[in-house]
Scaffold this active site. Structure first.
Site, PDB file in Angstrom:
ATOM      1  N   LYS A 261       0.871  -1.191   0.000  1.00 54.29           N
ATOM      2  CA  LYS A 261       0.000   0.000   0.000  1.00 54.29           C
ATOM      3  C   LYS A 261       0.894   1.222   0.000  1.00 54.29           C
ATOM      4  O   LYS A 261       2.033   1.158   0.467  1.00 54.29           O
ATOM      5  CB  LYS A 261      -0.867   0.023   1.266  1.00 54.29           C
ATOM      6  CG  LYS A 261      -2.079   0.910   1.159  1.00 54.29           C
ATOM      7  CD  LYS A 261      -3.234   0.133   0.561  1.00 54.29           C
ATOM      8  CE  LYS A 261      -4.424   0.990   0.239  1.00 54.29           C
ATOM      9  NZ  LYS A 261      -5.575   0.161  -0.136  1.00 54.29           N
TER      10      LYS A 261
ATOM     11  N   ASP B  49      -6.992   4.222  -4.510  1.00 53.75           N
ATOM     12  CA  ASP B  49      -7.670   4.101  -3.215  1.00 53.75           C
ATOM     13  C   ASP B  49      -8.276   5.490  -2.974  1.00 53.75           C
ATOM     14  O   ASP B  49      -8.518   6.227  -3.951  1.00 53.75           O
ATOM     15  CB  ASP B  49      -6.676   3.684  -2.111  1.00 53.75           C
ATOM     16  CG  ASP B  49      -7.361   3.260  -0.813  1.00 53.75           C
ATOM     17  OD1 ASP B  49      -7.866   2.126  -0.744  1.00 53.75           O
ATOM     18  OD2 ASP B  49      -7.422   4.062   0.153  1.00 53.75           O
TER      19      ASP B  49
HETATM   20  P1  NDP Z   1     -12.882   7.826  -2.935  1.00 54.24           P
HETATM   21  O1  NDP Z   1     -11.795   8.807  -2.740  1.00 54.24           O
HETATM   22  O2  NDP Z   1     -13.430   7.595  -4.280  1.00 54.24           O
HETATM   23  O3  NDP Z   1     -14.103   8.162  -1.974  1.00 54.24           O
HETATM   24  C1  NDP Z   1     -13.936   8.243  -0.598  1.00 54.24           C
HETATM   25  C2  NDP Z   1     -15.238   8.669   0.037  1.00 54.24           C
HETATM   26  O4  NDP Z   1     -15.117   8.574   1.452  1.00 54.24           O
HETATM   27  C3  NDP Z   1     -15.585  10.104  -0.253  1.00 54.24           C
HETATM   28  O5  NDP Z   1     -16.972  10.244  -0.217  1.00 54.24           O
HETATM   29  C4  NDP Z   1     -14.922  10.843   0.901  1.00 54.24           C
HETATM   30  O6  NDP Z   1     -15.492  12.094   1.187  1.00 54.24           O
HETATM   31  C5  NDP Z   1     -15.159   9.875   2.047  1.00 54.24           C
HETATM   32  N1  NDP Z   1     -14.069   9.991   3.023  1.00 54.24           N
HETATM   33  C6  NDP Z   1     -12.743   9.885   2.788  1.00 54.24           C
HETATM   34  N2  NDP Z   1     -12.026  10.094   3.894  1.00 54.24           N
HETATM   35  C7  NDP Z   1     -12.932  10.348   4.847  1.00 54.24           C
HETATM   36  C8  NDP Z   1     -12.820  10.660   6.211  1.00 54.24           C
HETATM   37  N3  NDP Z   1     -11.618  10.740   6.821  1.00 54.24           N
HETATM   38  N4  NDP Z   1     -13.976  10.847   6.905  1.00 54.24           N
HETATM   39  C9  NDP Z   1     -15.193  10.776   6.292  1.00 54.24           C
HETATM   40  N5  NDP Z   1     -15.355  10.499   4.991  1.00 54.24           N
HETATM   41  C10 NDP Z   1     -14.250  10.290   4.291  1.00 54.24           C
HETATM   42  O7  NDP Z   1     -12.309   6.458  -2.314  1.00 54.24           O
HETATM   43  P2  NDP Z   1     -12.832   4.955  -2.520  1.00 54.24           P
HETATM   44  O8  NDP Z   1     -14.288   4.933  -2.732  1.00 54.24           O
HETATM   45  O9  NDP Z   1     -11.935   4.320  -3.499  1.00 54.24           O
HETATM   46  O10 NDP Z   1     -12.480   4.330  -1.083  1.00 54.24           O
HETATM   47  C11 NDP Z   1     -13.421   4.227  -0.024  1.00 54.24           C
HETATM   48  C12 NDP Z   1     -12.991   3.126   0.924  1.00 54.24           C
HETATM   49  O11 NDP Z   1     -12.942   1.875   0.212  1.00 54.24           O
HETATM   50  C13 NDP Z   1     -11.612   3.282   1.553  1.00 54.24           C
HETATM   51  O12 NDP Z   1     -11.623   2.730   2.845  1.00 54.24           O
HETATM   52  C14 NDP Z   1     -10.715   2.417   0.645  1.00 54.24           C
HETATM   53  O13 NDP Z   1      -9.549   2.000   1.317  1.00 54.24           O
HETATM   54  C15 NDP Z   1     -11.660   1.264   0.385  1.00 54.24           C
HETATM   55  N6  NDP Z   1     -11.376   0.443  -0.788  1.00 54.24           N
HETATM   56  C16 NDP Z   1     -11.263   0.984  -2.030  1.00 54.24           C
HETATM   57  C17 NDP Z   1     -11.018   0.165  -3.113  1.00 54.24           C
HETATM   58  C18 NDP Z   1     -10.971   0.694  -4.509  1.00 54.24           C
HETATM   59  O14 NDP Z   1     -10.870  -0.122  -5.428  1.00 54.24           O
HETATM   60  N7  NDP Z   1     -11.050   1.991  -4.726  1.00 54.24           N
HETATM   61  C19 NDP Z   1     -10.817  -1.292  -2.963  1.00 54.24           C
HETATM   62  C20 NDP Z   1     -11.034  -1.768  -1.627  1.00 54.24           C
HETATM   63  C21 NDP Z   1     -11.287  -0.915  -0.592  1.00 54.24           C
HETATM   64  P3  NDP Z   1     -14.798  13.443   0.629  1.00 54.24           P
HETATM   65  O15 NDP Z   1     -15.228  13.532  -0.800  1.00 54.24           O
HETATM   66  O16 NDP Z   1     -15.325  14.519   1.492  1.00 54.24           O
HETATM   67  O17 NDP Z   1     -13.315  13.243   0.787  1.00 54.24           O
HETATM   68  O1  2IT Z   2      -7.864  -1.608  -0.658  1.00 57.73           O
HETATM   69  C1  2IT Z   2      -7.812  -2.111  -1.801  1.00 57.73           C
HETATM   70  O2  2IT Z   2      -7.959  -3.318  -1.990  1.00 57.73           O
HETATM   71  C2  2IT Z   2      -7.598  -1.213  -2.943  1.00 57.73           C
HETATM   72  N1  2IT Z   2      -7.522  -0.003  -2.759  1.00 57.73           N
HETATM   73  C3  2IT Z   2      -7.445  -1.772  -4.338  1.00 57.73           C
HETATM   74  C4  2IT Z   2      -6.046  -2.265  -4.565  1.00 57.73           C
HETATM   75  C5  2IT Z   2      -5.730  -2.686  -5.972  1.00 57.73           C
HETATM   76  O3  2IT Z   2      -4.545  -3.008  -6.182  1.00 57.73           O
HETATM   77  O4  2IT Z   2      -6.596  -2.712  -6.839  1.00 57.73           O
END
Ligand code: NDP
Ligand code: 2IT
Length: 453
Positions: free
Chosen positions: A126, A166
């Site tokens: 990561k 992420d």
């Molecule tokens: P994005 O940046 O697309 O969206 C994040 C969302 O969460 C936004 O709505 C953001 O609000 C909100 N957010 C972020 N930080 C905070 C915080 N500290 N407090 C409250 N709200 C917050 O990210 P993803 O959708 O990609 O990721 C969301 C979650 O999913 C994370 O935990 C990530 O690790 C996990 N994840 C993502 C994967 C992926 O493929 N993208 C895979 C597996 C897990 P704002 O717009 O105000 O920042």
């Molecule tokens: O938390 C996660 O699994 C991710 N942000 C996706 C990682 C990836 O390599 O697609």
């Protein structure tokens, strides 16, 4: 806790000070593994867990860049190369002001077990930066990404370490970083996943994490002879994972009634229909606006700002059947978990990584609801990243249907691995133990096969 686990945790805390999220992630795995070590002391004597909690390599670097006013900015960049026992390091990059070493170590540690569960050959890593993309122009984001990649490129490669997105890293950022990598390495390769469709990206990768979290929930409710159709769902976040979670829930006939960002959340009792979701996607992905605007646009919906000093998050207190936390770590505490149970929630599928505190998880366990931890429920994202790598290696691409079918099969496999491991070690229905044990055994056996490295 056994004396062995207590000592191990004391060492983790002493050796990794000021990293509470890393301690939390390790503690959860250590608790599950007590069951394994009783039957298999060989893992203890080989000190596999002690090795697995020590990253193979940690890279920390300066990221200098110039903003649009000509002022010099300095951020910190990281890549944690946690474990390469079953494949090259694989995991996302997070750009958010809260990013620090401990948060990325927790995420890298979780990633190792998650990737093992996907059935694909990927180690865990990561990375990211404390850079805040909010309010920055495209040109600023590009300069930051180029500076970040100028250092990172010497440490990664399509057979070494393959980053992805992420929080704060989506298609735009992956594009800028890929361009810079290609230029410096003089090589067009699958060094990043989440790439654009025209230049090596996989269909369904943007959708994969959200879709996967819903497929996992579907597998869980099937074990009780139920389905998702007709159910009311709480979703947090409004980014990549949340958006495609809502999309898949709509397709399956369920109703999502909440979404949030870091400032507050909206509640729409009529449901966030496909048309409303399309509006949110434009708001968040194109205009990069705030979720509060939804309530101004959609009559009957209510926006509630978050109060940072409050002990509860009101989003989780609404009546519903299912919950898909999809924003960030520790967004559900014990009080919130109790409110969810009171409000009728019987299914929790974590799209985010570690969104529930340890006490919150305890509440779900005691209530015996269907609770899937992130490392199982959100494995669909990295799984389709693995499929993107496979397509890049073949210099070929699969159709939407092919990728989606593989994703569904993988999520069903992750689910059955968790169920079987939980049963085998005497805690049927416990997806936390199931995920930790099944993930650990694959990595641990591979580490032992490869000797003391
Ligand atoms: P994005 O940046 O697309 O969206 C994040 C969302 O969460 C936004 O709505 C953001 O609000 C909100 N957010 C972020 N930080 C905070 C915080 N500290 N407090 C409250 N709200 C917050 O990210 P993803 O959708 O990609 O990721 C969301 C979650 O999913 C994370 O935990 C990530 O690790 C996990 N994840 C993502 C994967 C992926 O493929 N993208 C895979 C597996 C897990 P704002 O717009 O105000 O920042
Ligand atoms: O938390 C996660 O699994 C991710 N942000 C996706 C990682 C990836 O390599 O697609």
């Amino acid at each position: 806790m056994s004396e062995y686990s207590e000592q191990l945790m004391a060492d983790v805390v002493a050796k990794n000070p000021s990293e509470p999220e890393f301690h939390q992630a390790v503690q959860e795995v250590v608790d599950s593994l007590e069951l394994v070590f009783e039957q298999h002391p060989e893992y203890k004597s080989a000190r596999v867990l002690e090795r697995a909690i020590e990253p193979e390599r940690v890279i920390m670097f300066r990221v200098p860049w110039m903003d649009d006013r000509g002022a010099v900015q300095v951020n910190r960049g990281f890549r944690i190369e946690m474990n390469s026992a079953i494949g090259p390091y694989k995991g996302g990059l997070r750009f958010h002001p809260s990013v620090n070493l401990g948060i990325l170590k927790f995420l890298a540690f979780e990633q190792v077990f998650k990737n093992a569960l996907t059935t694909l050959p990927m180690g865990g890593g990561k990375g990211g930066s404390d850079f805040n993309p909010k309010g920055r122009s495209d040109a600023e984001v590009m300069r930051f990404c180029q500076s970040f990649m100028t250092e990172l490129q010497r440490h990664i490669g399509p057979n070494t370490d393959i980053p992805a997105g992420d929080i704060g890293v989506g298609g735009r950022e992956i594009g800028y970083m890929f361009g810079q990598y290609k230029r410096l390495a003089n090589e067009f390769s699958g060094v990043l996943t989440g790439k654009g469709r025209n230049w090596g990206g996989s269909l369904i990768r943007p959708e994969a994490t959200g879709y996967g979290a819903v497929y996992f929930a579907q597998e869980m409710v099937k074990t009780r002879g139920q389905e998702l159709a007709g159910r009311t769902c709480l979703v947090s976040g409004s980014g990549n994972v949340a958006q495609y979670t809502v999309q898949k829930l709509n397709e399956l006939g369920a109703t999502a009634v909440t979404m949030s960002d870091s400032s507050g959340y909206i509640h729409d009792p009529e449901g966030i229909t496909p048309e409303k979701l399309e509006w949110i996607m434009e708001l968040k992905n194109v205009r990069r606006g705030r979720i509060s605007e939804y309530a101004e646009w959609m009559r009957g919906s209510v926006y509630t700002p978050f109060d940072a000093s409050a002990s509860q998050n009101p989003l989780w207190a609404h009546e519903a059947d299912c919950a898909f936390p999809s924003a960030t770590q520790n967004e559900i505490n014990a009080e919130d978990a109790k409110n969810m149970i009171k409000g009728g929630v019987t299914v929790v599928s974590e799209g985010a990584n570690m969104p529930t505190t340890a006490d919150g998880v305890g509440v779900f366990m005691q209530a015996k609801i269907l609770y899937a931890p992130g490392k199982a429920a959100n494995a669909g994202g990295v799984a389709v990243s693995g499929l993107e790598m496979a397509q890049n290696s073949m210099r070929y691409s699969w159709t939407r249907e092919e990728v989606d079918n593989r994703l569904q099969m993988i999520m069903a496999d992750v689910h059955s691995s968790c169920v079987e491991a939980a049963e085998r070690f005497g805690t049927p229905g416990n997806y936390v133990n199931g995920a930790n044990i099944a993930g650990f055994l694959k990595v641990a056996d591979s580490m032992i096969d490869q000797g003391l490295v």
